[in-house]
Design a protein around this motif. Structure first.
Motif, PDB file in Angstrom:
ATOM      1  N   ARG A 112       1.162  -0.919  -0.095  1.00 17.61           N
ATOM      2  CA  ARG A 112      -0.068   0.088   0.367  1.00 17.61           C
ATOM      3  C   ARG A 112       1.009   1.300  -0.064  1.00 17.61           C
ATOM      4  NH1 ARG A 112      -0.033   2.654   4.806  1.00 17.61           N
ATOM      5  NH2 ARG A 112       1.018   1.969   6.212  1.00 17.61           N
ATOM      6  N   TRP A 113       0.691   2.413  -0.622  1.00 12.49           N
ATOM      7  CA  TRP A 113       1.128   3.326  -0.378  1.00 12.49           C
ATOM      8  C   TRP A 113       1.024   4.393   1.005  1.00 12.49           C
ATOM      9  CZ3 TRP A 113       3.405   5.840  -4.621  1.00 12.49           C
ATOM     10  CH2 TRP A 113       3.930   5.596  -5.281  1.00 12.49           C
ATOM     11  N   PHE A 114       1.874   4.858   1.921  1.00  9.42           N
ATOM     12  CA  PHE A 114       1.417   5.738   2.791  1.00  9.42           C
ATOM     13  C   PHE A 114       1.914   6.845   2.991  1.00  9.42           C
ATOM     14  CE2 PHE A 114       5.620   3.312   3.240  1.00  9.42           C
ATOM     15  CZ  PHE A 114       6.534   4.516   3.349  1.00  9.42           C
ATOM     16  N   TRP A 115       1.727   7.658   3.543  1.00  9.70           N
ATOM     17  CA  TRP A 115       2.080   9.066   3.942  1.00  9.70           C
ATOM     18  C   TRP A 115       2.692   9.650   4.858  1.00  9.70           C
ATOM     19  CZ3 TRP A 115       1.918  13.000   0.650  1.00  9.70           C
ATOM     20  CH2 TRP A 115       1.655  14.315   1.480  1.00  9.70           C
ATOM     21  N   ASP A 116       4.658   9.847   4.169  1.00  8.15           N
ATOM     22  CA  ASP A 116       5.368  10.046   5.563  1.00  8.15           C
ATOM     23  C   ASP A 116       5.626  10.791   6.548  1.00  8.15           C
ATOM     24  OD1 ASP A 116       6.278  11.847   4.010  1.00  8.15           O
ATOM     25  OD2 ASP A 116       8.379  10.569   3.708  1.00  8.15           O
ATOM     26  N   PHE A 123      -2.700   9.945   4.562  1.00  7.36           N
ATOM     27  CA  PHE A 123      -2.930  11.740   4.586  1.00  7.36           C
ATOM     28  C   PHE A 123      -3.882  12.636   5.042  1.00  7.36           C
ATOM     29  CE2 PHE A 123      -4.132  14.608   1.821  1.00  7.36           C
ATOM     30  CZ  PHE A 123      -3.541  15.812   1.108  1.00  7.36           C
ATOM     31  N   GLN A 124      -3.061  13.603   5.594  1.00  9.15           N
ATOM     32  CA  GLN A 124      -4.125  14.700   5.974  1.00  9.15           C
ATOM     33  C   GLN A 124      -3.494  15.780   5.349  1.00  9.15           C
ATOM     34  OE1 GLN A 124      -3.829  14.155  10.982  1.00  9.15           O
ATOM     35  NE2 GLN A 124      -3.829  12.321  10.461  1.00  9.15           N
ATOM     36  N   VAL A 125      -4.475  16.415   5.593  1.00 10.85           N
ATOM     37  CA  VAL A 125      -4.810  18.319   4.920  1.00 10.85           C
ATOM     38  C   VAL A 125      -3.666  18.978   5.994  1.00 10.85           C
ATOM     39  CG1 VAL A 125      -5.768  20.200   4.259  1.00 10.85           C
ATOM     40  CG2 VAL A 125      -6.123  18.020   3.199  1.00 10.85           C
ATOM     41  N   LYS A 126      -4.165  18.407   6.893  1.00 11.74           N
ATOM     42  CA  LYS A 126      -2.978  19.261   8.301  1.00 11.74           C
ATOM     43  C   LYS A 126      -1.581  18.932   7.694  1.00 11.74           C
ATOM     44  CE  LYS A 126      -3.193  16.584  12.651  1.00 11.74           C
ATOM     45  NZ  LYS A 126      -3.338  16.433  13.238  1.00 11.74           N
ATOM     46  N   ASP A 127      -1.328  17.888   7.507  1.00 11.92           N
ATOM     47  CA  ASP A 127      -0.195  17.868   7.498  1.00 11.92           C
ATOM     48  C   ASP A 127       0.813  18.541   6.095  1.00 11.92           C
ATOM     49  OD1 ASP A 127       0.297  15.873   9.189  1.00 11.92           O
ATOM     50  OD2 ASP A 127      -0.482  14.503   7.411  1.00 11.92           O
ATOM     51  N   ARG A 129      -0.769  21.213   5.274  1.00 14.92           N
ATOM     52  CA  ARG A 129      -0.582  22.647   5.150  1.00 14.92           C
ATOM     53  C   ARG A 129       0.283  23.073   6.331  1.00 14.92           C
ATOM     54  NH1 ARG A 129      -4.263  27.082   5.218  1.00 14.92           N
ATOM     55  NH2 ARG A 129      -2.692  28.673   6.288  1.00 14.92           N
ATOM     56  N   SER A 130       0.720  21.959   7.492  1.00 11.62           N
ATOM     57  CA  SER A 130       2.155  22.831   7.691  1.00 11.62           C
ATOM     58  C   SER A 130       3.600  22.579   7.202  1.00 11.62           C
ATOM     59  CB  SER A 130       2.037  21.851   9.511  1.00 11.62           C
ATOM     60  OG  SER A 130       0.843  21.135  10.260  1.00 11.62           O
ATOM     61  N   MET A 131       2.889  21.730   6.544  1.00  6.29           N
ATOM     62  CA  MET A 131       4.622  21.629   5.635  1.00  6.29           C
ATOM     63  C   MET A 131       4.493  22.956   4.673  1.00  6.29           C
ATOM     64  SD  MET A 131       5.598  19.247   2.465  1.00  6.29           S
ATOM     65  CE  MET A 131       6.696  18.763   1.999  1.00  6.29           C
ATOM     66  N   LEU A 132       3.501  23.239   3.996  1.00  7.35           N
ATOM     67  CA  LEU A 132       3.187  24.561   3.398  1.00  7.35           C
ATOM     68  C   LEU A 132       3.516  25.869   3.993  1.00  7.35           C
ATOM     69  CD1 LEU A 132       0.405  24.648   0.714  1.00  7.35           C
ATOM     70  CD2 LEU A 132       2.871  23.500   0.407  1.00  7.35           C
ATOM     71  N   ASP A 133       2.848  25.527   5.442  1.00  6.56           N
ATOM     72  CA  ASP A 133       3.933  26.554   6.118  1.00  6.56           C
ATOM     73  C   ASP A 133       4.952  26.937   6.934  1.00  6.56           C
ATOM     74  OD1 ASP A 133       0.990  27.211   7.111  1.00  6.56           O
ATOM     75  OD2 ASP A 133       0.286  26.640   8.605  1.00  6.56           O
ATOM     76  N   GLU A 134       5.382  25.937   7.053  1.00  4.99           N
ATOM     77  CA  GLU A 134       7.104  25.360   7.184  1.00  4.99           C
ATOM     78  C   GLU A 134       8.074  26.558   6.273  1.00  4.99           C
ATOM     79  OE1 GLU A 134      10.249  25.657   9.345  1.00  4.99           O
ATOM     80  OE2 GLU A 134       8.192  25.236  10.098  1.00  4.99           O
ATOM     81  N   ALA A 135       7.943  26.437   4.750  1.00  6.46           N
ATOM     82  CA  ALA A 135       8.409  26.628   3.495  1.00  6.46           C
ATOM     83  C   ALA A 135       8.002  27.799   3.624  1.00  6.46           C
ATOM     84  CB  ALA A 135       7.429  26.033   2.480  1.00  6.46           C
ATOM     85  N   PHE A 136       6.771  28.120   3.658  1.00  9.42           N
ATOM     86  CA  PHE A 136       6.511  29.686   3.247  1.00  9.42           C
ATOM     87  C   PHE A 136       6.237  30.584   4.215  1.00  9.42           C
ATOM     88  CE2 PHE A 136       5.297  26.757  -0.311  1.00  9.42           C
ATOM     89  CZ  PHE A 136       6.503  26.981  -1.317  1.00  9.42           C
TER      90      PHE A 136
END
Length: 146
Positions: A112-116, A123-127, A129-136
């Protein structure tokens, strides 16, 4: 994630024919949610945020895609190699690998596919969002005033 894991399926062929392969849209006449998602994922990648790199597949690198891990474990591991083991250090390493594999206990699960980006692999949208917030988002600098 389903799109990534079924590259020969009807679902994949339909999405690819409408939206192109690898995110390159073939027809602007079919503007859809999928084309928007693909466009945004590619846009983020250009900016240094590669969401697809966080989608991993838990499967073997076996050439025979129809073989199960259990069936593979019941055959010689050396049959997976591109060339025969020549002896010496390679032979010792194969013996060590075989001993390690002998201790493996398999569960009866499909690949199966998994989200790391989180501990549960889902997969969760909040993850994202956190990644994008951290980047931008600008980093806050706190000043200590005496």
């Amino acid at each position: 994630m389903r799109y990534l894991s079924h590259d020969n399926s009807l679902w994949f062929r339909i999405i690819s024919s409408l939206h192109g392969l690898n995110g390159h849209v073939l027809s602007a006449a079919f503007n859809s949610t999928w084309s928007s998602i693909i466009t945004e994922v590619n846009s983020l990648k250009v900016k240094g945020v590669d969401l697809i790199s966080h989608c991993k597949v838990a499967c073997s690198r076996e050439k025979n895609k129809d073989i199960s891990v259990a069936d593979k474990m019941n055959t010689s591991i050396s049959s997976s190699f591109r060339r025969h083991v020549r002896g010496g250090v390679e032979s010792q390493q194969l013996d060590q690998l075989s001993l390690l594999l002998y201790t493996v206990i398999l569960s009866n699960m499909d690949d199966r596919w998994f989200w790391d980006l989180n501990g549960d692999g889902i997969f969760q949208v909040k993850d994202v969002r956190s990644m994008l917030d951290e980047a931008f988002l600008p980093k806050r600098k706190f000043l200590l005033v005496d």
